[in-house]
Design an enzyme around this catalytic site. Sequence first.
Site, PDB file in Angstrom:
ATOM      1  N   TRP A 159      40.087   9.266  50.526  1.00  0.00           N
ATOM      2  CA  TRP A 159      39.726  10.659  50.862  1.00  0.00           C
ATOM      3  C   TRP A 159      38.791  11.277  49.816  1.00  0.00           C
ATOM      4  O   TRP A 159      38.949  12.446  49.462  1.00  0.00           O
ATOM      5  CB  TRP A 159      40.956  11.557  50.998  1.00  0.00           C
ATOM      6  CG  TRP A 159      42.093  11.036  51.810  1.00  0.00           C
ATOM      7  CD1 TRP A 159      43.400  10.967  51.429  1.00  0.00           C
ATOM      8  CD2 TRP A 159      42.063  10.540  53.164  1.00  0.00           C
ATOM      9  NE1 TRP A 159      44.172  10.454  52.433  1.00  0.00           N
ATOM     10  CE2 TRP A 159      43.380  10.174  53.511  1.00  0.00           C
ATOM     11  CE3 TRP A 159      41.044  10.351  54.101  1.00  0.00           C
ATOM     12  CZ2 TRP A 159      43.707   9.635  54.752  1.00  0.00           C
ATOM     13  CZ3 TRP A 159      41.367   9.809  55.336  1.00  0.00           C
ATOM     14  CH2 TRP A 159      42.684   9.475  55.638  1.00  0.00           C
ATOM     15  N   ARG A 274      29.235  37.879  78.453  1.00  0.00           N
ATOM     16  CA  ARG A 274      29.802  37.165  79.610  1.00  0.00           C
ATOM     17  C   ARG A 274      30.496  38.148  80.563  1.00  0.00           C
ATOM     18  O   ARG A 274      31.351  38.926  80.141  1.00  0.00           O
ATOM     19  CB  ARG A 274      30.820  36.137  79.109  1.00  0.00           C
ATOM     20  CG  ARG A 274      31.689  35.522  80.169  1.00  0.00           C
ATOM     21  CD  ARG A 274      31.025  34.351  80.813  1.00  0.00           C
ATOM     22  NE  ARG A 274      31.965  33.581  81.607  1.00  0.00           N
ATOM     23  CZ  ARG A 274      31.581  32.679  82.504  1.00  0.00           C
ATOM     24  NH1 ARG A 274      30.299  32.436  82.705  1.00  0.00           N
ATOM     25  NH2 ARG A 274      32.477  32.002  83.189  1.00  0.00           N
ATOM     26  N   GLU A 369      43.099  19.185  49.793  1.00  0.00           N
ATOM     27  CA  GLU A 369      43.398  19.944  48.564  1.00  0.00           C
ATOM     28  C   GLU A 369      44.800  20.570  48.629  1.00  0.00           C
ATOM     29  O   GLU A 369      45.037  21.676  48.160  1.00  0.00           O
ATOM     30  CB  GLU A 369      42.294  20.959  48.254  1.00  0.00           C
ATOM     31  CG  GLU A 369      40.978  20.235  47.986  1.00  0.00           C
ATOM     32  CD  GLU A 369      40.007  20.957  47.088  1.00  0.00           C
ATOM     33  OE1 GLU A 369      40.427  21.862  46.364  1.00  0.00           O
ATOM     34  OE2 GLU A 369      38.820  20.577  47.119  1.00  0.00           O
TER      35      GLU A 369
HETATM   36  N1  CAA Z   1      49.183  23.985  36.265  1.00  0.00           N
HETATM   37  C1  CAA Z   1      49.634  23.349  35.152  1.00  0.00           C
HETATM   38  N2  CAA Z   1      50.610  22.401  35.194  1.00  0.00           N
HETATM   39  C2  CAA Z   1      51.145  22.117  36.401  1.00  0.00           C
HETATM   40  C3  CAA Z   1      50.720  22.750  37.583  1.00  0.00           C
HETATM   41  C4  CAA Z   1      49.693  23.718  37.478  1.00  0.00           C
HETATM   42  N3  CAA Z   1      49.219  24.367  38.550  1.00  0.00           N
HETATM   43  N4  CAA Z   1      51.419  22.247  38.614  1.00  0.00           N
HETATM   44  C5  CAA Z   1      52.275  21.332  38.100  1.00  0.00           C
HETATM   45  N5  CAA Z   1      52.094  21.268  36.761  1.00  0.00           N
HETATM   46  C6  CAA Z   1      52.830  20.424  35.813  1.00  0.00           C
HETATM   47  C7  CAA Z   1      54.305  20.764  35.826  1.00  0.00           C
HETATM   48  O1  CAA Z   1      54.604  21.834  34.965  1.00  0.00           O
HETATM   49  C8  CAA Z   1      54.928  19.465  35.362  1.00  0.00           C
HETATM   50  O2  CAA Z   1      54.825  19.392  33.954  1.00  0.00           O
HETATM   51  P1  CAA Z   1      56.037  18.817  33.046  1.00  0.00           P
HETATM   52  O3  CAA Z   1      55.928  17.323  33.208  1.00  0.00           O
HETATM   53  O4  CAA Z   1      55.739  19.284  31.697  1.00  0.00           O
HETATM   54  O5  CAA Z   1      57.312  19.372  33.631  1.00  0.00           O
HETATM   55  C9  CAA Z   1      53.997  18.403  35.929  1.00  0.00           C
HETATM   56  O6  CAA Z   1      52.755  19.053  36.224  1.00  0.00           O
HETATM   57  C10 CAA Z   1      54.519  17.808  37.203  1.00  0.00           C
HETATM   58  O7  CAA Z   1      54.678  18.873  38.116  1.00  0.00           O
HETATM   59  P2  CAA Z   1      55.734  18.845  39.301  1.00  0.00           P
HETATM   60  O8  CAA Z   1      57.051  18.378  38.771  1.00  0.00           O
HETATM   61  O9  CAA Z   1      55.659  20.159  39.988  1.00  0.00           O
HETATM   62  O10 CAA Z   1      55.119  17.691  40.194  1.00  0.00           O
HETATM   63  P3  CAA Z   1      55.493  17.193  41.639  1.00  0.00           P
HETATM   64  O11 CAA Z   1      55.436  15.729  41.624  1.00  0.00           O
HETATM   65  O12 CAA Z   1      56.750  17.862  42.115  1.00  0.00           O
HETATM   66  O13 CAA Z   1      54.248  17.676  42.533  1.00  0.00           O
HETATM   67  C11 CAA Z   1      52.943  19.108  43.905  1.00  0.00           C
HETATM   68  C12 CAA Z   1      53.881  18.968  42.705  1.00  0.00           C
HETATM   69  C13 CAA Z   1      52.621  20.587  43.967  1.00  0.00           C
HETATM   70  C14 CAA Z   1      53.596  18.658  45.185  1.00  0.00           C
HETATM   71  C15 CAA Z   1      51.661  18.270  43.624  1.00  0.00           C
HETATM   72  O14 CAA Z   1      51.912  16.893  43.659  1.00  0.00           O
HETATM   73  C16 CAA Z   1      50.546  18.593  44.590  1.00  0.00           C
HETATM   74  O15 CAA Z   1      49.856  19.595  44.439  1.00  0.00           O
HETATM   75  N6  CAA Z   1      50.324  17.705  45.619  1.00  0.00           N
HETATM   76  C17 CAA Z   1      49.170  17.827  46.470  1.00  0.00           C
HETATM   77  C18 CAA Z   1      48.007  17.076  45.920  1.00  0.00           C
HETATM   78  C19 CAA Z   1      46.690  17.555  46.420  1.00  0.00           C
HETATM   79  O16 CAA Z   1      46.424  18.742  46.529  1.00  0.00           O
HETATM   80  N7  CAA Z   1      45.799  16.613  46.738  1.00  0.00           N
HETATM   81  C20 CAA Z   1      44.502  16.929  47.178  1.00  0.00           C
HETATM   82  C21 CAA Z   1      43.531  15.921  46.653  1.00  0.00           C
HETATM   83  S1  CAA Z   1      41.832  16.420  46.607  1.00  0.00           S
HETATM   84  C22 CAA Z   1      41.266  16.291  48.202  1.00  0.00           C
HETATM   85  O17 CAA Z   1      41.842  16.849  49.066  1.00  0.00           O
HETATM   86  C23 CAA Z   1      40.081  15.467  48.530  1.00  0.00           C
HETATM   87  C24 CAA Z   1      38.783  16.160  48.499  1.00  0.00           C
HETATM   88  O18 CAA Z   1      37.818  15.586  48.023  1.00  0.00           O
HETATM   89  C25 CAA Z   1      38.621  17.513  49.082  1.00  0.00           C
END
Ligand code: CAA
Length: 386
Positions: A159, A274, A369
């Site tokens: 992706w 229309r 995203e």
């Molecule tokens: N800012 C700073 N730190 C953050 C954060 C943020 N916004 N969100 C999470 N963290 C940190 C947490 O504090 C945590 O830190 P510690 O290890 O110190 O505790 C660490 O990151 C892990 O966070 P989580 O425990 O919340 O992680 P999770 O595994 O539960 O996942 C989630 C959280 C929100 C589900 C995340 O995995 C997520 O956003 N998933 C979706 C991914 C995504 O958006 N993918 C899109 C890819 S890009 C795309 O679409 C292609 C393109 O080209 C357009």
Amino acid sequence: MIETLTPLSDQQRAVQQLAKDFATRELAPFAGAWDKASEQDPTVIGKLGALGFLGMLLPEEYGGMGLDTLSYLLALEEIAAADASTAVAMSVHNSLPTKMILAFGSDAQKREFLPRMATGEWLGAFALSEADAGSDASALRAQAVRDGDDWILDGTKVWVTNGNRAQVIVAMVRTDSPEHRLGSRGVSAFIITPDLAGFKVGKKEDKMGLRASPTVQIAFDGMRVPASRLLGTEGQGFIYSMQSLESGRLGIAAQAIGIARAAAEHAIAYAKERHQFGKPLTAFQAVEFKLADMATKLHAARALLHTTAAAKDRGENVGAHAAMSKLFASETAMWITNQAIQVFGGYGYVTDYPVERLFRDAKITEIYEGASEIQRIVIGRAVAAS
Ligand code: CAA
């Protein structure tokens, strides 16, 4: 369409007008043909760069426009209203790789990459997802192993918007050892360039919408990457991605609003012209109410996004609000494009009018995203912690 109420500075208005003029002249007349051909005119990226639209969030010292977040989002809405495929290229480039290098890069990395990214000479991409790590992004498995002054990378990313035409890809790869996994803390960000031996572009996806925006798989096959290409601190790549996706999600919200606005404008114009049963469609309350709901939802989505952008520029923590902005704008875009087709009736279902393309383009804003379900997780966690 009723005017937005967001108070704009002269500079914000000027940027919005610049984007509108460009979109009307260079994108809108061709968007349908590009969609059908699944191919965009390759000169579009250079034109965006010449206008400064690929360095909107970069400081002037790196050749950027140094603009505020709202100016950037206003421009994105205009571009998306004309061609959502161009908007995603612009959004990913500005919000993710350029901003990540600016925020986390060394001085040398900023000097090497940012000026050429600001002009569009080098287009950027962002590689996080893998076949088995989409919403659960920290489960990614691409692996980097240190070898002297280099890292050796192996793995496949999916992706990847712009992945077959980007000169700079910020990719998330594991740097922890398979024997001692560190979860989200075992992921690092690397600046990848396609000239590296072992870099491969794989399958180009055949998508429902955004057909003029290339989405590809990329593979790293024993790819040797100098240690100087590690972005920021080892083990921080997942955190950097999450922080950067906050900006990314604002961009996707603006894209969704642009798509929704275009669909609403087409529906309004069609409903006025229309005639059925001797009256224009606007004289039927069933249609009038649809148009009223479109305008109301559109303005609510825009108000949420613009308020969030202003708070971000004041330095406030807007993670949950960025998620709300993307969630609400993308679901609004899906609803409005669906209703726009209904207003057009059979003509909405064929390719003679643009609303069917807008409907197809809107769908992805609920997925990439961070899918709507992920936005609800981010918002729900913030609500529970408040
Ligand atoms: N800012 C700073 N730190 C953050 C954060 C943020 N916004 N969100 C999470 N963290 C940190 C947490 O504090 C945590 O830190 P510690 O290890 O110190 O505790 C660490 O990151 C892990 O966070 P989580 O425990 O919340 O992680 P999770 O595994 O539960 O996942 C989630 C959280 C929100 C589900 C995340 O995995 C997520 O956003 N998933 C979706 C991914 C995504 O958006 N993918 C899109 C890819 S890009 C795309 O679409 C292609 C393109 O080209 C357009």
